[in-house]
Design a protein around this motif. Sequence first.
Motif, PDB file in Angstrom:
ATOM      1  N   HIS A  24     -96.224  62.862  77.082  1.00 16.43           N
ATOM      2  CA  HIS A  24     -95.094  62.139  76.484  1.00 16.43           C
ATOM      3  C   HIS A  24     -94.965  60.746  77.110  1.00 16.43           C
ATOM      4  N   ALA A  25     -95.200  60.681  78.426  1.00 21.54           N
ATOM      5  CA  ALA A  25     -95.107  59.395  79.108  1.00 21.54           C
ATOM      6  C   ALA A  25     -96.171  58.444  78.576  1.00 21.54           C
ATOM      7  N   ASP A  42     -97.569  58.566  75.571  1.00 20.82           N
ATOM      8  CA  ASP A  42     -97.217  58.214  74.194  1.00 20.82           C
ATOM      9  C   ASP A  42     -96.148  57.122  74.173  1.00 20.82           C
ATOM     10  N   ASN A 102     -98.422  64.257  81.889  1.00 24.08           N
ATOM     11  CA  ASN A 102     -97.272  64.102  81.006  1.00 24.08           C
ATOM     12  C   ASN A 102     -97.640  63.249  79.800  1.00 24.08           C
ATOM     13  N   LYS A 133     -95.299  65.795  69.377  1.00 18.90           N
ATOM     14  CA  LYS A 133     -94.221  64.865  69.702  1.00 18.90           C
ATOM     15  C   LYS A 133     -92.895  65.575  69.905  1.00 18.90           C
ATOM     16  N   GLU A 134     -92.609  66.516  69.019  1.00 12.25           N
ATOM     17  CA  GLU A 134     -91.338  67.206  69.111  1.00 12.25           C
ATOM     18  C   GLU A 134     -91.294  68.007  70.390  1.00 12.25           C
ATOM     19  N   LYS A 135     -90.155  67.901  71.108  1.00 10.92           N
ATOM     20  CA  LYS A 135     -90.089  68.582  72.392  1.00 10.92           C
ATOM     21  C   LYS A 135     -89.480  69.963  72.233  1.00 10.92           C
ATOM     22  N   TYR A 176    -100.628  68.706  72.445  1.00 14.41           N
ATOM     23  CA  TYR A 176     -99.556  67.728  72.451  1.00 14.41           C
ATOM     24  C   TYR A 176     -98.903  67.629  71.088  1.00 14.41           C
TER      25      TYR A 176
END
Lengths: 507, 323
Positions: free
Chosen positions: B192-193, B195, B190, B321-323, B319
């Motif tokens: 995002h985690a 980041d 993950n 940032k925008e989901k 990767y």
Amino acid sequence: MTQTALRLSGIDKRFGPVHANRSIDLSVAKGSIHGIVGENGAGKSTLMSIVYGYYQADSGTIEVDGKRVTIASPQDAIAAGIGMVHQHFMLVENFTVLENVLLGAEGGALLAKGEAAARAELARLARDYGLDVDLDAKIEDLHVGAQQRVEILKALYRGARILILDEPTAVLTPQEADKLFELLALWRSQGSTVLLITHKLREIMAITDRVTVMRQGAIVATRETKDTSQAELAELMVGRRVATRVPKSAAAPGAEILRVEHLSCIDERGAARLQDISFSVRAGEIVGIAGVSGNGQTEILETLAGLRAVASGRILYKGEALPPPGTPARAKFARSVAIAHVPEDRHRMGMVVGFDAYETAILGYHDDDALRRGPLLSESRSIERCRDLMGQFDVRPADPRLRSGQFSGGNQQKIVLGREIDRDPDLLLVGQPTRGVDIGAIEFIHKRIVEMRDRGKAILLVSCELDEILALADRILVVCGGRIIGEADGAAADEKRLGLMMAGIAA
Amino acid sequence: MDDFVQLVSLLASTVRLSIPLILCALAGLFAERAGVVDIGLEGKMLAAAFAAGTVAALSGSAWIGLIAAIIVAVVFSMIHAFACITHRGNQVVSGMALNVLAVGLTAVLAFAWFREGGQTPALSGAARFAPIVLPFADTIGQVPILGPIYARLISGHNALVYLTVAIIPIVSFVIFKTRFGLRLRAVGENPHAVDTAGISVAWLRYRALICTGVLCGVAGSYLATAMASAFQREMTAGRGFLALAALIFGKWMPVPAVLACLLFAFADALQGRLQGVALPIVGVVPVQAIQALPYLLTVLLLAGFVGKAVAPKASGIPYAKEK
């Protein structure tokens, strides 16, 4: 004179043509709970992501405790004492709780030393705040409430003094939400600061000290919570008066349309998802299924829509077995007998994000003769139908050639809902009709569902928003762990009792 | 007793054949655990083998060849990183491009520089990694049972074999017991985690791919300057892909992946011995069929016996940032 924990001045942010934040000025008092409300796309999440260093503002300044800080990355935010609990948890699912807390704050190149220190510190935090979590449990084995506690622990472990929570109650039962609010109140009493982003006005009224309303990227008002009301906040959010609850007359139920008897079903791995479900839906009534997400609602809808096989038990639709004996479950058959289905997750099942709107508007009904020209599908007729639908359901912009994914959540949902309602079904299965939909559109969608009921149609509604169930349903069933564990009359339902049932505590 | 000696020597060649697979599988482990799919192991190893063969031939030192091999493999790895991490390109396409590039480039350069039909000059002496005889191998070798095991299976390999044996626990330790390992495993699951925890996703993945490059470099150098005595065209012969299969078979865990490599290497060693031997019932099997054994085993294992292999969740997804 209260101190200011966080002050934002002139924060401005654009994503290409979208002006997400327009010169935001905001100051948050130390030791307070400050709510931020606004519709989807109002810029709340973008603003908080800027505070947390996830994005950088194009201009503007941030002050923490009166000192100007530069927040260029989450690391800077953490160093400044800002912690964030994201709406979608930022956890590594196959890691243990301890590993998740340590990630980014390991305390040395080797893990062993940091682990020992973290255990001691986490035990203290657990004691002080009642945040009990098994440190060696894997995240994927925890329920969402516990996962959220891990997120909070992560922030506290990093020494956060300002905690940002983005839609924290979306995944919680009312009781879990109450517990969270107790924690936040305790946290506030120790002089720390909370920023609470939500669209649930009830929560704003219950817990915050002040509230800021955002609309279209700008702040439209900041109020002391005690001096405002839900109605005023809703009006500020939308920019016009809205009914938070659509007016609805008493139901006049007619003949039984759907009867489910002892239905069970199992998933791909052989685990039971539904056990011994029995209920009925009559013409002219809305039956709501309440429950925390993942307790069997999806399976009920999918089974009835012909997407999932029945393991045992039976379904009677207008007195006849569904699917007919000896045939497999088929969505196409369900459609052919006037059962319409608005899936819970529109992106996964309701539409094709990359299709033009007119293509999404005929999905599943593409073999309709009225759309044909000779042996081929007629594009112009499809577009015509879509335009008609967009008019009826107030879809904006009313452009059938726009890609489905480019509409806002509310407008996407109106297209999907419109497509199904337009077929004039006798039974409408509708899941999460207003997830990710703004207040103005919620009102519209609720009206259309009630309207259908008043035309004598049977409606089965699944929603994880208890407010939505209470607003619409004439009869409420509560599911927990794949079973129906309680039933309540829509008009007389007691929210607290429903909440307990959702948690599987009382029947 | 004779059978026993046969078995020991079969196992010894298993070890020798397993080394490039193990190095490559561990190289792939770093990449994939960090969320970058790397089907370019083969190409990196081939380019490294060429660099090792060339530099060892010119310098006369296998060790300098090894350093050159590592540099070349890391450069290849960084091209992959630049395409996939910085520019969020498709990881499979980039990996495949590197494979094709390596096959073509090594053959062309070898031909242009040495004019030996795509080979590098034959190496001898210090330009190769020679077998190291461990102390007392001769004396202990006389002891029954343990003797042959010590003298043939444990002693008598080259330096890179012993290096690899040391690398395995080190990789395991790094992945599971260090800060870098924790972050590496997290970023593959993950990003995002990672980041939001204040760690740079890109820099972390770059470092992972540097590790991949280093290990591929050692693998390539082993092929050209230890196992063989020159670089030959396409000498990797699909070992990079075999290693990838072993990695999947080993569920992205170091020790199981190494065991899978040993299994494939055993099949390879066995096929070398079975060629031309009359088997019971079937008689003499065509050489090609026997040579296919390790590959056949791969297909069978991956198709049937692996169970559900759960890859790192973010593997292969650039990767953003925008989901």
